[in-house]
Structures are given as C-alpha cells and as structure tokens.
Design a protein around this motif. Structure first.
Motif, PDB file in Angstrom:
ATOM      1  N   SER A  25      18.115  -9.451 105.181  1.00 40.48           N
ATOM      2  CA  SER A  25      19.369  -9.083 104.526  1.00 40.48           C
ATOM      3  C   SER A  25      19.525  -9.853 103.221  1.00 40.48           C
ATOM      4  N   GLN A  60      21.187 -12.081 100.471  1.00 39.86           N
ATOM      5  CA  GLN A  60      22.065 -13.257 100.504  1.00 39.86           C
ATOM      6  C   GLN A  60      22.576 -13.497  99.090  1.00 39.86           C
ATOM      7  N   ASP A  65      20.440 -14.647  96.309  1.00 36.05           N
ATOM      8  CA  ASP A  65      19.427 -13.708  95.790  1.00 36.05           C
ATOM      9  C   ASP A  65      19.911 -12.948  94.561  1.00 36.05           C
ATOM     10  N   SER A 100      27.247  -5.820 103.235  1.00 46.00           N
ATOM     11  CA  SER A 100      26.037  -6.422 102.660  1.00 46.00           C
ATOM     12  C   SER A 100      24.830  -6.320 103.586  1.00 46.00           C
TER      13      SER A 100
END
Length: 148
Positions: A12, A14, A17, A49
C-alpha cells in the motif's frame, strides 16, 4: 527468480512515498495525463489509500497502480512503471494485486478505465485476462458518486 533479478514487493502507498511517486508519474506519463492523474491520485488518497499500491525493488518505487470503487464496481484507473523496469511483469503484478483488493472488498465487477491515456497499457490488461468488454469509457474521471 533468475540470477541478477531483484525481489519486487507490492504494498500500500504510504505518505512517505508521495515525492517519489510524484516524480515517477511525472517521468512516465505525458503532461496532460500527469495532470489528470495527480488530481485523481489526490482524490483517491483522501477516499481510500488502500487502493493505491506501489511496487518496490531494492527499496525504490518502480511502479504504481491507482484503483477506485464506485457503486460496488472496481476500476483500474492508472498504472505507471518506471521506464527502466518496464516489460518485467511489474504492471501485471500491480494489476493482480489490485484485483485481489477488489475481490476482498466484494466488488460486483472490475473494469479498466478506458480513457485515452490507458490505451497504450491495454495490451497488459488483456494479457492478464481483461477483454474489450471490461473497459469503462465513462466520461467521469475517478469520481465517486454516493458511497460504496
């Protein structure tokens, strides 16, 4: 894995990032596509997200996929893979991982956003089993109407 290949991990997105992903999208996407994608990316992060995934190799982000769910339908919105890492299965892995997320969310159907910017990536979707009937050509851009 063959010698010389590095391990790839899909996870996923973050917040840390963000800058790296922004630079990746800027390098890979045409300008008009980049602008649209950044708007959709920001909206999707505010909604959910967990439907933004990144591919990492050697602690570097080399790919991203943005998905969304609207009215119980899953949509692959945008896939981007760094030029140095294309044709290595990263896009397919991102698609498959997002598909698993959709399945876990019990979506009724999965579509590929068939906008003009996705046309070059359609053969990758086809190689993992999606057909022309799975492309959504809706004019709305990654917009959720009422809850999912």
């Amino acid at each position: 894995m063959q010698q010389g290949e590095s391990y790839m991990k899909v996870r996923s997105f973050q917040l840390a990032d963000y800058v790296t992903v922004t630079h990746l999208l800027e390098k890979v996407l045409p300008e008009a596509c980049y602008d649209e994608t950044m708007e959709a990316f920001a909206r999707q992060l505010s909604w959910d997200s967990e439907l933004v995934l990144v591919a990492e190799k050697e602690q570097s982000i080399v790919g991203i996929i943005i998905g969304t769910i609207d009215n119980n339908k899953g949509y692959f919105y945008r896939v981007a893979v760094h030029a140095d890492h294309q044709r290595q299965g990263i896009g397919k892995t991102l698609i498959e991982t997002m598909k698993q997320r959709f399945v876990h969310r019990n979506v009724s159907r999965i579509f590929v956003a068939g906008d003009i910017h996705n046309k070059t990536f359609l053969p990758v979707y086809e190689s993992v089993g999606y057909r022309a009937t799975d492309y959504s050509r809706a004019e709305q851009r990654l917009r959720i109407t009422s809850g999912y």
